[in-house]
Design a protein around this motif. Structure first.
Motif, PDB file in Angstrom:
ATOM      1  N   LEU A  55       8.627 -13.835   0.157  1.00 13.64           N
ATOM      2  CA  LEU A  55       9.886 -13.645  -0.564  1.00 13.64           C
ATOM      3  C   LEU A  55       9.795 -12.475  -1.540  1.00 13.64           C
ATOM      4  O   LEU A  55      10.758 -11.725  -1.713  1.00 13.64           O
ATOM      5  N   THR A  56       8.632 -12.304  -2.158  1.00 13.14           N
ATOM      6  CA  THR A  56       8.449 -11.194  -3.101  1.00 13.14           C
ATOM      7  C   THR A  56       8.617  -9.852  -2.404  1.00 13.14           C
ATOM      8  O   THR A  56       9.311  -8.963  -2.909  1.00 13.14           O
ATOM      9  N   VAL A  57       8.015  -9.698  -1.219  1.00 12.10           N
ATOM     10  CA  VAL A  57       8.120  -8.411  -0.528  1.00 12.10           C
ATOM     11  C   VAL A  57       9.531  -8.198   0.024  1.00 12.10           C
ATOM     12  O   VAL A  57      10.034  -7.073   0.050  1.00 12.10           O
ATOM     13  N   ILE A  62      15.017  -5.303  -0.510  1.00 13.78           N
ATOM     14  CA  ILE A  62      16.456  -5.160  -0.763  1.00 13.78           C
ATOM     15  C   ILE A  62      16.751  -4.536  -2.126  1.00 13.78           C
ATOM     16  O   ILE A  62      17.918  -4.327  -2.469  1.00 13.78           O
ATOM     17  N   ALA A  63      15.687  -4.213  -2.872  1.00 10.43           N
ATOM     18  CA  ALA A  63      15.877  -3.433  -4.103  1.00 10.43           C
ATOM     19  C   ALA A  63      15.983  -1.941  -3.800  1.00 10.43           C
ATOM     20  O   ALA A  63      16.210  -1.135  -4.698  1.00 10.43           O
ATOM     21  N   ALA A  64      15.858  -1.574  -2.527  1.00 12.18           N
ATOM     22  CA  ALA A  64      15.886  -0.169  -2.121  1.00 12.18           C
ATOM     23  C   ALA A  64      17.267   0.448  -2.338  1.00 12.18           C
ATOM     24  O   ALA A  64      18.290  -0.239  -2.229  1.00 12.18           O
ATOM     25  N   LEU A 143       4.941  -1.296   0.941  1.00 10.72           N
ATOM     26  CA  LEU A 143       4.186  -0.979  -0.273  1.00 10.72           C
ATOM     27  C   LEU A 143       4.012  -2.220  -1.152  1.00 10.72           C
ATOM     28  O   LEU A 143       2.948  -2.434  -1.738  1.00 10.72           O
ATOM     29  N   ALA A 144       5.047  -3.048  -1.240  1.00  8.62           N
ATOM     30  CA  ALA A 144       4.940  -4.294  -2.007  1.00  8.62           C
ATOM     31  C   ALA A 144       3.894  -5.208  -1.375  1.00  8.62           C
ATOM     32  O   ALA A 144       3.083  -5.832  -2.075  1.00  8.62           O
ATOM     33  N   LEU A 148       0.065  -6.753  -2.808  1.00  4.45           N
ATOM     34  CA  LEU A 148      -0.281  -8.177  -2.800  1.00  4.45           C
ATOM     35  C   LEU A 148      -1.461  -8.486  -1.885  1.00  4.45           C
ATOM     36  O   LEU A 148      -1.767  -9.652  -1.631  1.00  4.45           O
ATOM     37  N   GLY A 149      -2.112  -7.436  -1.362  1.00  2.00           N
ATOM     38  CA  GLY A 149      -3.278  -7.646  -0.509  1.00  2.00           C
ATOM     39  C   GLY A 149      -2.940  -7.939   0.939  1.00  2.00           C
ATOM     40  O   GLY A 149      -3.788  -8.404   1.709  1.00  2.00           O
ATOM     41  N   LEU A 150      -1.702  -7.666   1.337  1.00  2.00           N
ATOM     42  CA  LEU A 150      -1.255  -7.924   2.708  1.00  2.00           C
ATOM     43  C   LEU A 150      -1.190  -6.631   3.505  1.00  2.00           C
ATOM     44  O   LEU A 150      -0.977  -5.555   2.948  1.00  2.00           O
TER      45      LEU A 150
END
Length: 208
Positions: A55-57, A62-64, A143-144, A148-150
């Motif tokens: 959900l964070t990524v 959608i903040a783009a 990038l997000a 987060l290590g993904l």
């Protein structure tokens, strides 16, 4: 005097060794450092990705920025292994004997999303700006995820399959808004490889 100097050196060496032995806080990369060090990942661990991270990524995506802030996109996250396996089985059946199938169906093949345990689908309302808007969204997502290590990999082949008769059922499962077209899928999971950077042709840049 000589003995004192030797003692000081030994103490300093011990302190340095102790510092090296203790794990140091992980340093955050700057945005530019992250852009240059992120790689597309095509081998993933089977470890599930926490939904909070997914959900964070997606929210970063959608903040783009987008044309006229219409936000004419739709994001669907799938981490249901049964669905991924079912979609993969139909996909495998559709590509058997084709160059795509020969390339993908190796001994290590587990699913059509580069074996990732989760996938993010991005669709958009058709427009002159859909590709640009969704492309920026995808870069935010990747990038997000990296922070987060993904690992991630942007995929186009699932689009062709899901727009086919064999994949129509799976496209319908995404419950996209009426008239929206699937743009791409992003495989996401914990990376099981560390690929080297491919060279970039800086001659493509000109200042006029």
């Amino acid at each position: 005097m000589k003995q004192i100097i030797i003692t000081v050196i030994l103490c300093a060496t011990a302190l340095i060794g102790l510092r090296l032995a203790v794990p140091q806080p992980e340093q955050k990369l700057s945005v530019i450092e992250a852009i240059h060090s992120r790689r597309s990942i095509r081998e993933y661990k089977t470890t599930p990705v926490e939904r909070e991270k997914l959900l964070t990524v997606a929210k970063a995506g959608i903040a783009a920025p987008n044309a006229m802030n219409r936000q004419a996109w739709a994001v669907r996250i799938v981490d249901n292994k049964e669905w991924i396996d079912s979609c993969t089985a139909a996909f495998v059946n559709s590509v058997k004997g084709t160059p795509l199938g020969d390339n993908l169906l190796t001994d290590s093949f587990r699913n059509m999303f580069r074996n990732a345990p989760a996938v993010i689908f991005v669709a958009a309302e058709p427009s002159a700006y859909a590709g640009v808007d969704c492309g920026i969204l995808a870069q935010n997502v990747m990038l997000a995820a990296y922070e987060l290590g993904l690992g991630t990999c942007c995929l186009g082949s699932p689009v062709g399959f899901m727009n086919s008769a064999e994949g129509a059922k799976f496209l319908s499962d995404l419950n996209l808004p009426q008239g929206y077209a699937l743009q791409f899928a992003i495989a996401i999971g914990y990376p099981d490889e560390s690929p080297e950077a491919k060279p970039r042709d800086e001659s493509k840049i000109e200042i006029l």
